[in-house]
Structure formats: structure tokens, C-alpha cells
Design an enzyme around this catalytic site. Sequence first.
Site: not given
Length: 315
Positions: A97, A192
Site C-alpha cells: 500500500h 498487487r
Amino acid sequence: MSTLFPFRLEPWFRTRIWGFHDLAPWYDYKTTGEPIGEVWLTGEMCAAATGSFAGQSLDKITAQHGRDLLGNAYGDGQFPLLIKLLFPKEKLSVQVHPDDAMAQKYGEPRGKTECWYALDAAPGAQVALGIKPGVTREQVRAAIESSSLEALLEMVPVAKNDLLFVDAGTVHAMGPGVVILETQQTSDLTYRMYDYGRPRELHLDKSLEAMRLKTRAGKIPPKNANSHSVLIDEKYFEIERWALQAGKDAASITASTGGLQLLFVAEGTIHISADGGETFAVNRCELAVIPASSRNVGVEAESPATVIRIQPRTS
């Protein structure tokens, strides 16, 4: 400041390909469609189940009563924390993140720092938190392209009641064998890096930009206070664990702090009351919102109960 009364929120069940079709014994919830992997407890779509706000979504309540609800955690006026339960039956993607600075660079209001509290963990359960020491960015990129990234991840064993900090920039992954209470900044920014061949989009360039090779992620030992344990006290949130005895009013758990408080029941059932408001029950795996402007809030347990108190920090 107008006085608001505490209320319980209804959970919102989110489909995830790595989840379960049956969430027993945690929830009486089964599906024959897509599996459920996440249960959002403070999502913007979660509706109040009790009190004068019953039926209204959390985003509507926040928009109409922001300062009375959030107090010193008002910030930008958005509900500051997303609390959810994770039920992984299979491995989640390896992901990262962004921090606030990177998120804002791309037009988003904030990044995503989070922490995980293990409500349950099978013997031998572990999670990936960070990149092994000495690994370079070039090696990470090459490992993604050769589908060998797992070999570069730092694995951390997990037991029930562990608290793990996952600051923004930490490459991480979660697998089966755990049930996690996740507290995070209100953000859905996930990049991802690797997804075990599943047909979902990867975000190679942004994930490598967000990645930090060294972070503060890891297991946090609890600190004992007078009547509770402080599990973590970080920039965005403070989380405590309270063991309540049956029939004993625990007003100190909701002593006025000038800000929002969230009470998640990990074990047992509690009853919450406040001046001028109705008394309502909060059962296992349910969450109650204590607005900043609530007065003389009382908490009483039906039987011995474990309550996780979560308080946002002003960012």
C-alpha cells in the site's frame, strides 16, 4: 456541539475469491455464490442497527454529523478508519500500500497504513511482512517476473491475540489459518505485486514505487495498563484490549476522550448505554460506535467479555 448517542453498525459482507462460503462459527452467514473473504464493520455502506440513526449508512451519518461524531478525529471530515474482518481460505495476493505522500501524488486523499489483530490462528500459521534483509529492488522485480517472490518475503509466525503492524510501503501477504481483525486508514489503495497466477490485474510499477525495503512492520508486544492492554499506539490509531467481568459497569472504557471510539466485541456480549439514549446489546463480532459527543457512556458485560477499543488519531 450536539449530543449524539452510541449505536451499533450492521456488518457488510464482501465477496473475495480467496474466502469462504460459510463463515461459521464467526457469523451465521452462508452463500452458494462467490465466497466471502471480508466483513466490513465501518464501511461507508454499513448501516446503523440501533438508535435514532437506524437504517442510515455510516457515510450519511458522518456527512451530517461529522464534528459531533468524530470530535478531534475530524480531519478531512471522512470517517477515519476502516475496520474489517478477514477470513482467508487461500493465499491473498502479495501486495503493498502507498503512504500518504504517494497516494496524494496520484490524486488520492491518503495512503494505507494498517494493523492486524489475530482473533484466531491455527498451529503453524504465518504471514509475510516485508522483504528479507539485503534484497534489492532489482531482485524483487526479477522475482515477480519469475514467479518466485515468496522466497524473498520475511515470514512471521502468528498466534491468537497477536498484533501485527503493517505500515505503508510494507510488502505483505496473508494466507489460510488465521482470522484477522484489520484496522486501517480509510483507503482502498492496494497494489498487487504477485497473485499466484490468478487472472487479476497486477500493478508492477506502482507497487515497486510504493515498496520500501525496510519498514517498521512486525509483531507488537502489548503494554499493560491499569485495567487493559494497549496493543498498539501509532500515528493513525490506538487499539486496546479490555477484559470485562460479568455485571460490572466498565464506564472507564468509554471515558470521554474528545474523539470517536469504536468497540469491537471479540468474546461475549456487552450492553451499552448513554444519557438520553437507548441501551443496546453488542454481540461477538459486532461493533459499536461511540460518538465524540456522547455523554456518560456505560458498558456492562452479560458474562466475561473481551472488547477491543479502537480510537483514530488525527492525521
